[in-house]
Design an enzyme around this catalytic site. Structure first.
Site, PDB file in Angstrom:
ATOM      1  N   CYS A   1       2.324   5.625   8.911  1.00  0.00           N
ATOM      2  CA  CYS A   1       1.628   5.777   7.697  1.00  0.00           C
ATOM      3  C   CYS A   1       0.916   7.140   8.041  1.00  0.00           C
ATOM      4  O   CYS A   1       0.228   7.375   9.029  1.00  0.00           O
ATOM      5  CB  CYS A   1       0.589   4.780   7.472  1.00  0.00           C
ATOM      6  SG  CYS A   1      -0.468   5.176   6.236  1.00  0.00           S
TER       7      CYS A   1
ATOM      8  N   GLU B   1       0.052  -0.772  16.318  1.00  0.00           N
ATOM      9  CA  GLU B   1      -0.520   0.430  16.271  1.00  0.00           C
ATOM     10  C   GLU B   1      -1.609   0.778  17.366  1.00  0.00           C
ATOM     11  O   GLU B   1      -1.791   2.142  17.469  1.00  0.00           O
ATOM     12  CB  GLU B   1      -1.379   0.307  14.809  1.00  0.00           C
ATOM     13  CG  GLU B   1      -2.241   1.331  14.194  1.00  0.00           C
ATOM     14  CD  GLU B   1      -2.980   0.973  13.129  1.00  0.00           C
ATOM     15  OE1 GLU B   1      -2.678   0.392  12.222  1.00  0.00           O
ATOM     16  OE2 GLU B   1      -4.262   1.817  13.030  1.00  0.00           O
TER      17      GLU B   1
ATOM     18  N   HIS C   1       3.356   1.372  11.901  1.00  0.00           N
ATOM     19  CA  HIS C   1       2.301   1.363  12.834  1.00  0.00           C
ATOM     20  C   HIS C   1       2.157   2.545  13.808  1.00  0.00           C
ATOM     21  O   HIS C   1       1.389   2.634  14.446  1.00  0.00           O
ATOM     22  CB  HIS C   1       2.394  -0.245  13.375  1.00  0.00           C
ATOM     23  CG  HIS C   1       3.203  -1.038  12.641  1.00  0.00           C
ATOM     24  ND1 HIS C   1       4.326  -1.276  12.237  1.00  0.00           N
ATOM     25  CD2 HIS C   1       2.313  -1.847  11.742  1.00  0.00           C
ATOM     26  CE1 HIS C   1       4.533  -2.600  11.477  1.00  0.00           C
ATOM     27  NE2 HIS C   1       3.366  -2.772  11.123  1.00  0.00           N
TER      28      HIS C   1
ATOM     29  N   SER D   1       1.789  -5.471   3.612  1.00  0.00           N
ATOM     30  CA  SER D   1       3.159  -5.250   3.611  1.00  0.00           C
ATOM     31  C   SER D   1       3.928  -6.555   2.918  1.00  0.00           C
ATOM     32  O   SER D   1       5.341  -6.592   3.045  1.00  0.00           O
ATOM     33  CB  SER D   1       3.576  -5.640   5.164  1.00  0.00           C
ATOM     34  OG  SER D   1       2.706  -6.627   5.664  1.00  0.00           O
TER      35      SER D   1
ATOM     36  N   CYS E   1       0.777  -1.129   0.108  1.00  0.00           N
ATOM     37  CA  CYS E   1      -0.003  -0.108  -0.168  1.00  0.00           C
ATOM     38  C   CYS E   1       0.989   1.414  -0.062  1.00  0.00           C
ATOM     39  O   CYS E   1       2.149   1.173  -0.023  1.00  0.00           O
ATOM     40  CB  CYS E   1      -0.832  -0.243   1.147  1.00  0.00           C
ATOM     41  SG  CYS E   1       0.316   0.057   2.704  1.00  0.00           S
TER      42      CYS E   1
ATOM     43  N   THR F   1      -6.390   0.643  11.822  1.00  0.00           N
ATOM     44  CA  THR F   1      -6.852   0.950  10.228  1.00  0.00           C
ATOM     45  C   THR F   1      -6.894  -0.340   9.235  1.00  0.00           C
ATOM     46  O   THR F   1      -7.290  -0.350   8.367  1.00  0.00           O
ATOM     47  CB  THR F   1      -5.643   1.844   9.709  1.00  0.00           C
ATOM     48  OG1 THR F   1      -4.270   0.997   9.997  1.00  0.00           O
ATOM     49  CG2 THR F   1      -5.420   3.178  10.378  1.00  0.00           C
TER      50      THR F   1
ATOM     51  N   ASN G   1      -3.448  -6.823   8.682  1.00  0.00           N
ATOM     52  CA  ASN G   1      -4.151  -6.911   7.509  1.00  0.00           C
ATOM     53  C   ASN G   1      -4.168  -8.162   6.695  1.00  0.00           C
ATOM     54  O   ASN G   1      -5.134  -8.641   6.015  1.00  0.00           O
ATOM     55  CB  ASN G   1      -3.531  -5.699   6.554  1.00  0.00           C
ATOM     56  CG  ASN G   1      -2.729  -5.813   5.980  1.00  0.00           C
ATOM     57  OD1 ASN G   1      -2.584  -6.437   4.680  1.00  0.00           O
ATOM     58  ND2 ASN G   1      -1.453  -5.465   6.596  1.00  0.00           N
TER      59      ASN G   1
ATOM     60  N   HIS H   1       5.163  -5.481   9.088  1.00  0.00           N
ATOM     61  CA  HIS H   1       4.883  -6.845   9.488  1.00  0.00           C
ATOM     62  C   HIS H   1       5.355  -7.842   8.270  1.00  0.00           C
ATOM     63  O   HIS H   1       4.288  -8.410   7.788  1.00  0.00           O
ATOM     64  CB  HIS H   1       3.693  -7.196  10.291  1.00  0.00           C
ATOM     65  CG  HIS H   1       3.784  -6.408  11.684  1.00  0.00           C
ATOM     66  ND1 HIS H   1       2.376  -5.873  12.052  1.00  0.00           N
ATOM     67  CD2 HIS H   1       4.781  -6.017  12.328  1.00  0.00           C
ATOM     68  CE1 HIS H   1       2.536  -5.336  13.241  1.00  0.00           C
ATOM     69  NE2 HIS H   1       3.934  -5.302  13.535  1.00  0.00           N
TER      70      HIS H   1
HETATM   71  O1  0CH Z   1      -1.466  -5.071   9.153  1.00  0.00           O
HETATM   72  P1  0CH Z   1      -0.612  -4.829  10.092  1.00  0.00           P
HETATM   73  O2  0CH Z   1      -1.069  -3.520  11.143  1.00  0.00           O
HETATM   74  O3  0CH Z   1      -0.078  -5.521  10.993  1.00  0.00           O
HETATM   75  O4  0CH Z   1       0.841  -4.136   9.575  1.00  0.00           O
HETATM   76  P2  0CH Z   1       1.564  -4.503   8.247  1.00  0.00           P
HETATM   77  O5  0CH Z   1       1.108  -5.973   8.098  1.00  0.00           O
HETATM   78  O6  0CH Z   1       3.005  -3.764   8.721  1.00  0.00           O
HETATM   79  O7  0CH Z   1       1.068  -3.632   7.326  1.00  0.00           O
HETATM   80  C1  0CH Z   1       1.412  -2.468   7.175  1.00  0.00           C
HETATM   81  C2  0CH Z   1       0.312  -1.517   7.846  1.00  0.00           C
HETATM   82  C3  0CH Z   1       0.880  -0.627   8.810  1.00  0.00           C
HETATM   83  C4  0CH Z   1      -0.076   0.062   9.585  1.00  0.00           C
HETATM   84  O8  0CH Z   1      -1.101   0.487   9.108  1.00  0.00           O
HETATM   85 FE1  SF4 Z   2      -1.224   0.753   4.408  1.00  0.00          FE
HETATM   86 FE2  SF4 Z   2      -1.579   0.833   7.154  1.00  0.00          FE
HETATM   87 FE3  SF4 Z   2      -1.470   3.221   5.816  1.00  0.00          FE
HETATM   88 FE4  SF4 Z   2      -3.300   1.442   5.408  1.00  0.00          FE
HETATM   89  S1  SF4 Z   2      -2.868   2.557   7.185  1.00  0.00           S
HETATM   90  S2  SF4 Z   2      -2.412   2.701   3.641  1.00  0.00           S
HETATM   91  S3  SF4 Z   2      -2.438  -0.444   5.462  1.00  0.00           S
HETATM   92  S4  SF4 Z   2       0.215   1.558   6.081  1.00  0.00           S
END
Ligand code: 0CH
Ligand code: SF4
Length: 324
Positions: A96, A126, A74, A269, A12, A167, A227, A41
């Site tokens: 983010c 987060e 996060h 991610s 993303c 989020t 996510n 993550h």
């Molecule tokens: O889905 P989470 O929040 O565990 O984090 P991720 O897998 O590192 O994905 C990016 C989202 C980061 C914060 O929204």
């Molecule tokens: Fe990506 Fe998290 Fe930001 Fe959504 S809130 S755009 S999943 S980093």
């Protein structure tokens, strides 16, 4: 067996920005870069950064004074921010912007002493960062995870109340919790729907489409990625045999028996290279064609902090001059 690829999938805008911040920091500072928590993550991303010399820490106290610290995508609490300042660290904030938006909302409620409810998963970084935006001792932030938790809340209904969400939650699960919250506290204020971001929403929509036309779904993502877990959960809820895998290595041949259409998606991610490797592996096992689904087009791009951008521009110019 045919392969169907979900759209959108994978990185993303927030994750792309976080990675770009670290890559630029490595180029600019030429010093050890410390990252508070996993930047995102994903095992592959974390390993790649480790190879480039980045050091991941969970506590600010683990970092020498005057170092460079990157806050993960996060986000962090106000307390962590204060600790970093006290240690005279150079802070590069890779939180983010969509998480920061929630932080600002909580911080505003806190300064006004408005009680706030956060819908999210206990222990997730987060969630800890968002809770940590509320520092008014005369108010309170409550973390809830279920409708049961809504029922347990003992807040006088005439009081001013606000809600925010993590989020990366499940759209449908969160909708039900918000419905229960609004029923119990009709005057509660909050976002129009929730704070679940565009990327989470679009990837969940794509899995809903994918599960209608596939016998099995592979979600590429790490076990600690909220996510990615929500995508795998959704596939299963839709009745499709779904597995969350870090890479093609996790695929068990027995899963593929009698599968005619296999769907692939990736968490926000998870890098596309891992999806490509899964496709290559399935093709080696005899998969035929690969079909890309049509999905919501994503155009969101987040800029890296000005602090990095200006130094980078300067270095790029110098490099160009030196090469002339
Ligand atoms: O889905 P989470 O929040 O565990 O984090 P991720 O897998 O590192 O994905 C990016 C989202 C980061 C914060 O929204
Ligand atoms: Fe990506 Fe998290 Fe930001 Fe959504 S809130 S755009 S999943 S980093």
């Amino acid at each position: 067996m045919n392969i169907i690829l979900a759209n959108p999938r994978g990185f993303c805008a927030g994750v792309k920005r976080a990675i770009l911040i670290v890559e630029n920091a490595l180029k600019i500072y030429k010093r050890t870069i410390y990252i508070k928590h996993e930047l995102v993550h994903n095992q592959y991303v974390v390993n790649q950064l480790c190879r480039k010399g980045v050091i991941f820490v969970e506590e600010i106290s683990q970092i020498p004074d005057y170092s460079i610290i990157v806050f993960s995508a996060h986000g962090v609490s106000k307390q962590v921010q204060k600790e970093a300042i006290k240690k005279k660290l150079t802070i590069l904030n890779a939180t983010c912007p969509l998480v920061t938006k929630v932080h600002k909302e909580v911080s505003k409620s806190s300064s006004m002493g408005i009680k706030t409810i956060l819908i999210g998963h206990k222990g997730h970084p987060e969630v800890e960062g968002t809770i940590g935006q509320y520092d008014n001792k005369n108010g309170k932030i409550y973390l809830i995870q279920s409708i049961e938790d809504v029922n347990q809340l003992s807040i006088k209904s005439h009081q001013k109340l606000n809600f925010v969400t993590q989020t990366t939650l499940s759209i449908s699960y969160t909708k039900n919790i918000i419905y229960a919250l609004k029923k119990k506290f009709p005057n509660i204020s909050g976002p129009i729907k929730e704070d679940i971001c565009y990327a989470t929403t679009n990837r969940q929509k794509a899995v809903n489409q994918l599960s209608k036309i596939t016998d099995m779904i592979l979600v590429v993502g790490s076990k600690n990625s909220s996510n990615s877990n929500r995508l795998a959960e959704l596939g299963r809820e839709n009745g499709t045999f779904t597995k969350l895998i870090d890479s093609f290595i996790d695929i068990k041949k027995k899963w593929l028996k009698n599968i005619n259409y296999i769907g692939i998606t990736a968490g926000a991610s998870a890098p596309e290279i891992l999806v490509t490797e899964v496709i290559q592996y399935l093709k080696k096992l005899g998969a035929n064609q690969t079909i890309e689904m049509i999905g919501t087009k994503e155009t969101t791009v987040f800029k890296i902090p000005k602090q990095l951008l200006s130094i980078k521009k300067f270095l790029d110019k110098t490099e160009k001059k030196n090469n002339e």
